[in-house]
Design an enzyme around this catalytic site. Sequence first.
Site, PDB file in Angstrom:
ATOM      1  N   GLY B  73       0.803  -1.213   0.000  1.00  0.00           N
ATOM      2  CA  GLY B  73       0.000   0.000   0.000  1.00  0.00           C
ATOM      3  C   GLY B  73       0.839   1.268   0.000  1.00  0.00           C
ATOM      4  O   GLY B  73       0.511   2.239  -0.689  1.00  0.00           O
ATOM      5  N   THR B 239      11.610  -7.455 -11.652  1.00  0.00           N
ATOM      6  CA  THR B 239      11.116  -8.828 -11.678  1.00  0.00           C
ATOM      7  C   THR B 239       9.965  -8.955 -10.683  1.00  0.00           C
ATOM      8  O   THR B 239      10.067  -8.537  -9.542  1.00  0.00           O
ATOM      9  CB  THR B 239      12.254  -9.804 -11.319  1.00  0.00           C
ATOM     10  OG1 THR B 239      13.239  -9.723 -12.347  1.00  0.00           O
ATOM     11  CG2 THR B 239      11.743 -11.233 -11.222  1.00  0.00           C
ATOM     12  N   CYS B 327       0.869   1.625  11.682  1.00  0.00           N
ATOM     13  CA  CYS B 327       2.137   2.069  11.116  1.00  0.00           C
ATOM     14  C   CYS B 327       2.764   3.140  11.971  1.00  0.00           C
ATOM     15  O   CYS B 327       3.905   3.507  11.782  1.00  0.00           O
ATOM     16  CB  CYS B 327       1.926   2.597   9.721  1.00  0.00           C
ATOM     17  SG  CYS B 327       1.149   1.370   8.694  1.00  0.00           S
TER      18      CYS B 327
END
Lengths: 392, 392
Positions: B73, B239, B327
Amino acid sequence: MNGRSIYMDHIAGTPVASEVLEAMMPFLVEHFGNPASIHHLGEAPQDAIFRARSQTAALIGAEPEEIIFTSGGTEANNLAIKGVAFQRMSQGRHLVVSAIEHYSVLYAAKALERFGFEITLVPVDEHGVVDPDDVKKAMRPDTVLVSIMHANNEVGTIQSLADIASVVHEGGALLHTDAIASVGRIPVHVQELGVDLLSLAANQFNGPKGVGALYCRKGTSLWPLFHGGGQEDGRRTGTENVAGIVGLGAAAERVRGRLTQKMERCARLEKLLRDRIAQTIEEVRFNGHPHRHIPGWVNVSIRYVEGEALLLHMDLRGICVAGASACMSITAKASHVLEAMGLLGDGAFGTLLFTLDEDNTEDEVHQAVETLGAVVSRLRSMSPLYATRAAS
Amino acid sequence: MNGRSIYMDHIAGTPVASEVLEAMMPFLVEHFGNPASIHHLGEAPQDAIFRARSQTAALIGAEPEEIIFTSGGTEANNLAIKGVAFQRMSQGRHLVVSAIEHYSVLYAAKALERFGFEITLVPVDEHGVVDPDDVKKAMRPDTVLVSIMHANNEVGTIQSLADIASVVHEGGALLHTDAIASVGRIPVHVQELGVDLLSLAANQFNGPKGVGALYCRKGTSLWPLFHGGGQEDGRRTGTENVAGIVGLGAAAERVRGRLTQKMERCARLEKLLRDRIAQTIEEVRFNGHPHRHIPGWVNVSIRYVEGEALLLHMDLRGICVAGASACMSITAKASHVLEAMGLLGDGAFGTLLFTLDEDNTEDEVHQAVETLGAVVSRLRSMSPLYATRAAS
């Protein structure tokens, strides 16, 4: 395809080792907590990241706090290039990179032209070697960063980074190296190399995809690509890919313990492959430095055949090799690395890249060369260029 | 801690569902090929990413080619904010964001001041609601992007994005929404919301950590944060984290099929939790919009106790809840969301965030409230503020 396929394309990715997967699994399932949480479910992930940071640092001779976990090699390269450029843009807007860098360095640098940066490309010789004197010539008073890859992903050539580091630091710039192809394949020590920033990717040494790291020497500041909650000391924020980071750490520890034997085995298999190709097929050319290259790397150009056709015919017969760099397959351009080495020439060559690993066997090498011989014969028999080669 | 812990902190992360893990496993083990490879080992990963792109798009009513996979996110938010800002900076250098955005939006916007951007914060009311008129007032002719989150991670309040979208588009700017807390919890449809960009994260709906996506409406161009080989149509190169992407796709498909029942269950558990808290503890205040919020969200401020102490005592008794946003735990600041809602007041409140999910039970709710009641009594018995409350 006759049964099991033979995988000789390890630069494109390696399988996750069983012990690495085992280390990762608990963090996909029971330890799903957020490392940022104060409550007890945050503890196991926090501890695991702490351990993975030490394991990763140990592989390259760094301190744990110098490791910034990223989502892979491309992010690490972009964070180094853009992070330094944006951080130091008041000091200067000039970057120096070699002509054979991976696109995640070349294009990251080029993208900065929008912000007034100028990029100077340093040439290489026919073996893909950068001359430190050329780096010196390319540098200017406003150069803030030089990026020269450690070992080239296509031809495997290893640079003398310590010599380049002296030149770069004398000029007052920072040195970044893309060591994605080399870390886990040859010894890499940040102090000996003298670099300020170094990129690596777990998937190159039997760790998972989607995780890598940027080594960032203590005191080197970056403008973060991601701003937010403050993870990774604010240098790369976002809820951590805990399982991936644990996988990187486990893969780093695993390969550190077996690097010498891995290198010996890869070198032996590589020699066999080179010898057998040289014996079996005429008019071939091996690209890259004859000695200073990653063990297991065989980049071979074969005259009078077309690269794409070679690749597809090998694949049909169950042998996985690369043409250009793996990341380039989707664009299918001619190799800018061979071009910089002056080897594109008349274009009448098809080039294959074999990247062997310790899980390859001598039997596989023999089988690959037999197949290659048959494919080349067939393609040449259809080639008007080959039929008229005496005239050329 | 008495046996098994009770997890009511789903905003910080959710466990990977067993069917999601099952979908991922082959891409950690046998299908380790690089999706960019031309040879046959590239095929299974290519196909899997193709499928995951459709699955992810279907969850939010988008077209598959409008999905850009990211490392989570935070990257999606940063790519939206910086990607649009850098792409459009010749048109204008003004951004509008709400005061209650997640730090990965707020700080990403703030970081652009280095490049001459100006940021205007839009206020919210006491329920955390953004008034479209305030967005209109904040916009200027040089506004290139507005970012207003769909549902707030701390208080759960859901915005009327369609109304905001009209205002933003009339003003000639693009609208991004951070829908990380809402996708997988309430219906999200990009056409109905009218947004140009939308961020989501797999870990919010039983997918793995380290993978997310940015919806980017057809025709919307971004300056990529990562340049390189050209994956994700050049918008996010590197990748691919194949297993992670497959996990996101599987989680998206899984939650799409059960969203209605999940919402009903979460709403029922939430009501029970609110009622029981209100019955058990005096002088509490529930934060967020009373109706328009994510089902399962209970943000409660409790008078005369300290938030950190509440959290730790709950944790000691095996109950995992959050204080500020997950967070933010590492920085432990007061909530900027409650501050913007005008609810920090005299500071004599401790605030807890319960985020329930369908795997919670009524028994767990009862146990959590009993524990909370006991903890609050104990903390209040030691509080001089509580002892003298009659005087206030």
